[in-house]
Design a protein around this motif. Structure first.
Motif, PDB file in Angstrom:
ATOM      1  N   GLU A 103       0.823  -1.203   0.000  1.00  0.00           N
ATOM      2  CA  GLU A 103       0.000   0.000   0.000  1.00  0.00           C
ATOM      3  C   GLU A 103       0.861   1.259   0.000  1.00  0.00           C
ATOM      4  O   GLU A 103       0.498   2.265  -0.625  1.00  0.00           O
ATOM      5  CB  GLU A 103      -0.933  -0.008   1.218  1.00  0.00           C
ATOM      6  N   SER A 199      -6.928   1.499   0.960  1.00  0.00           N
ATOM      7  CA  SER A 199      -8.326   1.840   1.245  1.00  0.00           C
ATOM      8  C   SER A 199      -8.579   3.297   0.870  1.00  0.00           C
ATOM      9  O   SER A 199      -7.645   4.113   0.813  1.00  0.00           O
ATOM     10  CB  SER A 199      -8.624   1.629   2.732  1.00  0.00           C
ATOM     11  N   THR A 201      -9.167   7.158   0.876  1.00  0.00           N
ATOM     12  CA  THR A 201      -8.617   8.149   1.792  1.00  0.00           C
ATOM     13  C   THR A 201      -9.209   9.517   1.486  1.00  0.00           C
ATOM     14  O   THR A 201      -9.828   9.715   0.432  1.00  0.00           O
ATOM     15  CB  THR A 201      -7.082   8.189   1.692  1.00  0.00           C
ATOM     16  N   PRO A 211     -11.902   6.602  -3.422  1.00  0.00           N
ATOM     17  CA  PRO A 211     -10.952   5.517  -3.657  1.00  0.00           C
ATOM     18  C   PRO A 211      -9.746   6.002  -4.467  1.00  0.00           C
ATOM     19  O   PRO A 211      -9.791   7.017  -5.162  1.00  0.00           O
ATOM     20  CB  PRO A 211     -11.770   4.498  -4.455  1.00  0.00           C
TER      21      PRO A 211
END
Length: 375
Positions: A103, A199, A201, A211
């Motif tokens: 991520e 995820s 933010t 997204p």
């Protein structure tokens, strides 16, 4: 050229002597698996094999022409180019053409897009091209595309610095519709949610969550993680501003393909090779592109070679455009998805549209560009 003319060496092999020597050291172990030595001729060294392959990719000349230039048999040239391209991809891909694995990697790409192109939560620009090829033997219409030629499809995603992070090569040219994206490894992973995207933010300066998404042109479908422009002309200001802001980010992939074709002229005319070999050549050129963008970026893509903007958003077109203008080796693909989209996808696009119209998300020159007034 190695000893006395650095500029000619770069023009001949598309890299400096030091970078070439470093690349030879990287690929030599993979090239020593086969020797071209016999009692009648000396061994062809890894450096010579690499130079021959780079010259072929850099010029796009026929393999027969390369065999005359290097005084090597035609069949030997074919083997050398194929094996060296495979070795380049094998050695360079794990380090220079690897997709984000965490991520934090995705967020790093998004930060660069936000910093350089003022588009938040963007994790890549996506586009596809037809790589023009000679009609393969006994292939029928398998590689015949809607433009009237034969091709294989290159689908790619790049980061904010013109480096490819995902490539999918080899779909036959007849897939000019939704099958191009859905049949690609990237498309399947995107649909299945297996890319490892972070995820949702918040947008900078707000509490609104959206997204992370890729940006593409009107050929791509609108999804939660894929943004495309609003359709139509004479749009209202909010939609026009969104399209302008998206086009600034999407221009990155256009420049990536342009730099690739300008430096590796193999892509500026139909490639005379089987589709499997075309895939190998394309993989090698993309690996070299990313390698040189990373190791000697200012030489491979100097100031003015790619598109540039001033502080008011005015674009100065890059020199690569004049080099590839009129070439037909890389051409646009058609629609790769339907116009059907979910309510959540439309909401994501509308949310970013509204953000661009707010004081937190606007850039001062955007209204002048959509109305074509002086700034």
């Amino acid at each position: 050229m190695r000893l006395q003319d650095a500029e000619s060496h770069y023009r001949f092999l598309r890299m400096s002597r030091e970078t070439f020597d470093a690349l030879v050291a990287k690929v030599a172990p993979a090239l020593k698996r086969r020797s071209y030595q016999s009692v009648y001729r000396p061994e062809i060294s890894p450096g010579e094999r690499l130079a021959l392959t780079l010259r072929y990719l850099a010029t796009g000349n026929s393999q027969v022409s390369v065999s005359f230039s290097f005084r090597v048999g035609r069949a030997t040239v074919c083997h050398i180019i194929r094996e060296t391209c495979a070795a380049l991809w094998q050695v360079l891909q794990p380090e220079y053409v690897k997709g984000p694995s965490s991520e934090e990697d995705w967020k790093g790409i998004a930060r660069e897009f936000s910093k350089l192109w003022n588009f938040p939560n963007c994790v890549g620009a996506i586009d596809g091209k037809h790589i023009s090829i000679q009609a393969p033997a006994s292939s029928g219409s398998s590689y015949y595309n809607y433009k009237g030629g034969h091709s294989v499809v290159l689908m790619a995603v790049c980061d904010a610095h013109y480096r490819f992070i995902f490539v999918d090569i080899g779909n036959s040219g007849r897939h000019s519709d939704g099958g191009v994206l859905s049949n690609s490894e990237f498309g399947r992973a995107l649909d299945a949610g297996k890319l490892g995207l972070p995820s949702p933010t918040t947008l900078p300066g707000t509490a609104i969550e959206v997204p992370f998404a890729f940006v593409g042109d009107e050929a791509f479908p609108l999804q939660r993680n894929m943004l495309r422009p609003y359709p139509g002309r004479n749009l209202a200001d909010p939609e026009a501003v969104f399209n302008y802001r998206l086009s600034r980010s999407r221009r990155v992939i256009e420049n990536s393909f342009g730099i690739l074709a300008a430096r590796w002229r193999l892509f500026r005319r139909p490639i005379i090779a089987s589709p499997d070999h075309v895939v190998l050549f394309t993989q090698a050129a993309i690996a070299l592109h990313n390698y040189l963008r990373t190791t000697e970026s200012t030489v491979y893509c100097p100031r003015g070679f790619s598109d540039a903007e001033d502080g008011a958003g005015n674009v100065t077109e890059g020199a690569w455009r004049s080099e590839v203008d009129g070439d037909n080796g890389l051409s646009r693909i058609g629609s790769v998805g339907s116009n059907m989209y979910s309510r959540s996808a439309a909401t994501c696009r509308d949310t970013i549209r509204d953000y661009f119209m707010s004081s937190e998300g606007e850039v001062t020159w955007q209204y002048h560009h959509i109305h074509r007034t002086e700034y």
